[in-house]
Design an enzyme around this catalytic site. Sequence first.
Site, PDB file in Angstrom:
ATOM      1  N   GLU A  34       0.886  67.424   5.295  1.00 39.69           N
ATOM      2  CA  GLU A  34       0.561  68.365   6.374  1.00 39.69           C
ATOM      3  C   GLU A  34       0.902  67.802   7.751  1.00 39.69           C
ATOM      4  OE1 GLU A  34       0.041  71.341   6.027  1.00 39.69           O
ATOM      5  OE2 GLU A  34      -0.521  71.518   3.929  1.00 39.69           O
ATOM      6  N   GLY A  78      10.579  63.262  15.256  1.00 40.91           N
ATOM      7  CA  GLY A  78      10.103  63.918  16.472  1.00 40.91           C
ATOM      8  C   GLY A  78       8.590  63.964  16.578  1.00 40.91           C
ATOM      9  N   TYR A 117      -5.460  74.015  12.038  1.00 42.57           N
ATOM     10  CA  TYR A 117      -4.581  74.309  10.908  1.00 42.57           C
ATOM     11  C   TYR A 117      -4.691  73.235   9.822  1.00 42.57           C
ATOM     12  CZ  TYR A 117      -0.755  74.118   7.797  1.00 42.57           C
ATOM     13  OH  TYR A 117      -0.055  74.005   6.629  1.00 42.57           O
ATOM     14  N   ASP A 135      -0.884  79.387  10.472  1.00 39.30           N
ATOM     15  CA  ASP A 135       0.284  78.681  11.003  1.00 39.30           C
ATOM     16  C   ASP A 135       1.304  79.736  11.431  1.00 39.30           C
ATOM     17  OD1 ASP A 135       1.307  79.648   8.638  1.00 39.30           O
ATOM     18  OD2 ASP A 135       2.593  77.913   8.334  1.00 39.30           O
TER      19      ASP A 135
END
Length: 352
Positions: A34, A78, A117, A135
């Site tokens: 996740e 990132g 989330y 999401d």
Amino acid sequence: MEATAKILGKWYEGHKRDLPWRRTESAYEIWLSEIILQQTRVQQGIHYYERFLERFPDVHQLAKASTEEVLKLWQGLGYYTRARNLHATAREIVSRYDGRFPADYDKLLALKGVGEYTAAAVASIAFGIPVALVDGNVVRVLARLYGIRIPFTTPKGRKEIHTLADRILDKRNPGIHNQAIMELGALVCLPKNPSCRDCPLHPKCYAFKHERIKDFPVRGVREKSRKRYFHYLHFSCSGKVFIHQRNKKDIWNSLFEFPIIETSRAVKPEKITANKQWRHLLEGCRYRIIEVSPLYIHPLSHQTLYVRFYEVQAATAPSVLAQEYTCIDAKRIHEYPVSRLTEKYLMSLKKD
DNA sequence: AATGCGTGGTA
DNA sequence: TTACCAAGCAT
């Protein structure tokens, strides 16, 4: 159970992808997946997920590692704060929870890098706790299904979506249900050109029935990206180079890079030696510019970088560089976590 | 509450 | 080519 949930569950059984994190019930592995998948495509995340699990089979191994090693493994993904938070949370799980993730939404939510989330995802998928998650996929599916007119980028819009998600949640199988609605968004209810004919919910879908697919979800306006100009000083002398770790609240925080000069406007390569910071960095040094890289244009989601690397050589290092930067063997630069941009530049050097 | 954080795929 | 946006979070 809601009729919608029933349809979703049935569709999911027949269409779900075989993804690595769907083969486990381990909270650690589900949490790891996740975090990696936050704002990241499944296809890009799979590779990192497998490498992380291989290197850190359990939360104890991850906790024992150095932050730098975690960052190095994260390199190229990132949003590097995720890597630091991942590491911090692993240590928290070991020290505070004896290595076991708490089966509790609020406790999960309190972990670094875990927001609404992710807390809902881990709670429902790993522990079967009945909490709905929202999401980007869920926003799209529900906004179309119910014709939500409030922009989802506003708190009101998000709340509206969340209320609907809660309402249709299959509380008996929250993990399956949550993944089912995300999977529908990822495979069928696409941002552009959704496959409505293949969608099991299209008879119920507001946007489909009114032929207004393109009107949902409603989004707010985006701010345009600003331009920044980076000039990297790739200074080498006798096989050494100088680098430092970024530590500001800015892009690439905690990644390494060459000495950098940032300007608010473009600077022509032949003018860079007149720059004040350039002169400061190289004060009292006899150097020559070996190579000027092509201009790299590096578009991020919120800013566009115009970047050039200047390869400079000298017999001895100027005192400013020696004092303000870390001197390393040029060959060891590859051990440090760097941005994709720097990685590309370094790759270009190898080819020569 | 609004802004900023990366990279890559897609149309 | 640009714009969008992907299993969001922190401040």
